[in-house]
Design a protein around this motif. Sequence first.
Motif, mmCIF file in Angstrom:
data_model
loop_
_atom_site.group_PDB
_atom_site.id
_atom_site.type_symbol
_atom_site.label_atom_id
_atom_site.label_comp_id
_atom_site.label_asym_id
_atom_site.label_seq_id
_atom_site.Cartn_x
_atom_site.Cartn_y
_atom_site.Cartn_z
ATOM 1 N N TYR A 190 -10.403 -2.814 1.254
ATOM 2 C CA TYR A 190 -9.274 -2.419 0.361
ATOM 3 C C TYR A 190 -9.752 -2.218 -1.180
ATOM 4 C CZ TYR A 190 -11.368 -7.218 -0.773
ATOM 5 O OH TYR A 190 -12.267 -8.095 -1.279
ATOM 6 N N PRO A 218 -4.180 -1.401 4.851
ATOM 7 C CA PRO A 218 -4.216 -2.768 4.672
ATOM 8 C C PRO A 218 -5.390 -3.452 5.456
ATOM 9 C CG PRO A 218 -1.918 -2.191 5.033
ATOM 10 C CD PRO A 218 -2.774 -0.861 5.256
ATOM 11 N N VAL A 274 0.883 -1.270 -0.057
ATOM 12 C CA VAL A 274 0.084 0.030 -0.002
ATOM 13 C C VAL A 274 0.700 1.238 -0.022
ATOM 14 C CG1 VAL A 274 -1.670 1.091 1.147
ATOM 15 C CG2 VAL A 274 -1.812 -1.273 1.253
#
Length: 895
Positions: A459, A448, A5
């Motif tokens: 997500y 996350p 991420v």
Amino acid sequence: MSYIVGGSANQIRVEPDPERLALYGITLNQFVDKLANANRSFVVGAFRQLNRSVPVVVGQTLQGVPDVGLLLLTSRDGRPVYVKDVATIVVGAAEPGHRTWTLARGASGELEPRPMVTLAFAKRSGANAVIVADEILARLKTVQGALVPDDVTVTVSRNYGETATEKADELLFHLALATVSIVLLIALTVGWREGVVVLVVIPTTILLTLFASWLMGYTINRVSLFALIFSIGILVDDAIVVVENIVRHWQARGGADLKTTAIEAVAEVGNPTIVATLTIIVALLPMMFVSGLMGPYMSPIPANASMAMIFSFFVAVVITPWLLYRVAGRHFAKAPPAAAGAGHGDGGRLGRLYLRVARPLLTGRRRAGRFLLGVGVATLAVCVLFFTRDVAVKLLPFDNKSELQVVVDLPQGTTLEETDRFLMAAAGRLKDLPEMTSIQVHAGTAAPFNFNGLVRHSYLRVSPQQGDLQINLRPKGERSRASHAIALDVRQRLQGLERPAGSVVKVVEVPPGPPVLATLLAEIYGPDEKTRRETAMKVREAFEKVPFVVDLDDTFRPPGERLRFSINQENLEFYGVEEQAVYDTIAAIIGGVKVGYSQRSHNAKPIEIVVKLPRSAEWLGERILSTPLPAGGTRRQGANVELGDVVTVKREPASYTLFRRDGRFAEMVQAEVAGRFEAPIYGMLAVEGEIAKLDWGKAGPPKILYHGQPADESKPALLWDGEWEVTYVTFRDMGAAFGVAILGIYLLVVAQFGSYRLPLVILTPVPLTLIGIVLGHWMFGAPFTATSMIGFIALAGIIVRNSILLVDFIQHRRAEGAALRDALLEAGAIRFKPIFLTAAAAMIGAAFILTDPIFQGLAISMVFGLASSTALTVLVIPAIYVWLRDDGQPAHASS
């Protein structure tokens, strides 16, 4: 599994200039095709030469600025035109569509932002989270300074392996402490030798239970360890009953042999102990069949506790008598004859205490009836606390985690930069939060996902107007407030934050379960989109009027606006432009297009090559509309037209997002509950009250459903979902499990005593557990949860066990010809000690989980329910005998 991420992948980006393309008469289609064909490399076959096969490879991939820039496109005025003449080539990181930061409190107290990339790992099913986390951290040390540069700070923001270890260590400590406490109880009340026997019995049974758990496929986790702690108080019940009865018989044996006396003592309590053990198993096993999300979560408790009871019985009747004879046999063999019979008739101090309380209650039918009436009234009276809401009902309480989230949804059309500024402003409001260690900012992307995001699909949040703050807290041992109290504080701090109209800011806690879309969720069904949306808007209005309903959101937010490129068919035909060329050009100039990959390094992933305008040029203007298109059906130089000649651009409102639930269209209104009530049922009732007050016109309010989608969608309907749906399914199934448990216990007792009426007397004390359970929850200010229900169901087996021991002795004395009151008082006096010890052991085992936020309800049910029901069972059952079958004979003074 691992994923990243934040950050940006390497990229070769070719940024065309529409004006220079038009100047040289090159269309964007030509430009893209040239790059795509020049970046080809593939095996076409092989040549056979000199007895060898030689593979033949065609082409090569582009490597960087020189070979991309020097690709020949065309010629103009006698000079060649290269890619570098009409585009800018950039080799580096891709332009990110998101921003991620980590904010830590500096020396000045201000939050200092740093760019951040998060690497998240998830373990495979069946893997040990602790081992996986430790190995990842060990591997990280090996790459520090090599793969990870020295100037990059590496911080572990979440380590569920560490928290799992912490919880497991804490629970193992509680398990050991409960074992020692129970051993001390037996040592102080019966004797130290008997305490040594129990000290061996407990770990033996636990090890056998763990072996059975391994065979059943259960892992050692928080729930299974709680099952052992919950079980530790009841797995010694059989051993306590056997030990206490053997000791009592040894004390009263006269000249009989110790072994023979021990065998007789075990045989005396053998049948009732078998039935009592089976009643607990019958009470627990039906809970394994609870459906929905809570079934697999709670199944280790009935499974492990049932196995523990089975093994505890065999240990009690096989190992315990032998071990007691080895440890304490010599002591009793040397006891003087004067000691024979001591404590046999009155049950010792506890027996004499019982006689002082029970004798006045059993003097006549009228007094016994009054006592039973008082107990019944008290049981009903405490249940009033559910209706007055002094004891709330909730699926699971809030856990005490070391993380929180603030989820932000700004209006459609908000830019990434504005979202980033808003998140930074929100983080600034939290800089003085004492428990906060760091804040991770995610703009245009999602953190996350955690346990909460399994169902919320967090997500997938990758739009520019979306973002979240991951608030990391100190370990719970280093702070005085629980995470739920901190969440309420965070929500209060963000109240006055300026935000655009239509923004949604939610404070999301990591729940213990279940993961749902929202705690309070109303699904609106109806015949058409307009009716559903109008109904949902009025339902949202009702939501807004309830003060403890917060963080409102819905699925019908204002959709904003969009630009539509429409093709002018007349101009298209006039200039001879193909529609595909128009669409391909628009897609490439606005959204960008991938033309392949470059193998310029030995990295695991190749470098992407894209044709895309720079971020600074992504706005509608003359440059975009001047992009050349091939005219006349050919790509000849000079036969081009501009994009603006064949398209019309207009602004229009965007479409609403369509949501479906199980294939049916639905609008949703969602919220959280915080403040006075924090269970969805109370928010639902309050919202329904506000819905009834609204003016719904001739059609009337929507039909309200609590389970299952409406069969008829011709009229609007509201279906409550979210946490309520899981609560409903869980308590419904657990109620059914309780009914099956009561039926199973009844049949077992019928088989034991050969009577259909006597089991009803034995089951009478089961409702008496509610007195302690409800009062205990009220005293602790705790909600009645699913774990509380597990405790209530388990108590049905435990209390019936005590009733069986008592009634079995009464039946034996009655069969020997004893008067009713003599049999009742003697049974109570002699059986009160083992009943008290088994109840105290179970209460001690449960007391060590009173502070756990999740299983506190189970502990309260066990501790307070056992306290009330044990005290009343030994009085209520004799009172029922007197009230129903009084023989009128007074009790002897010795009784």
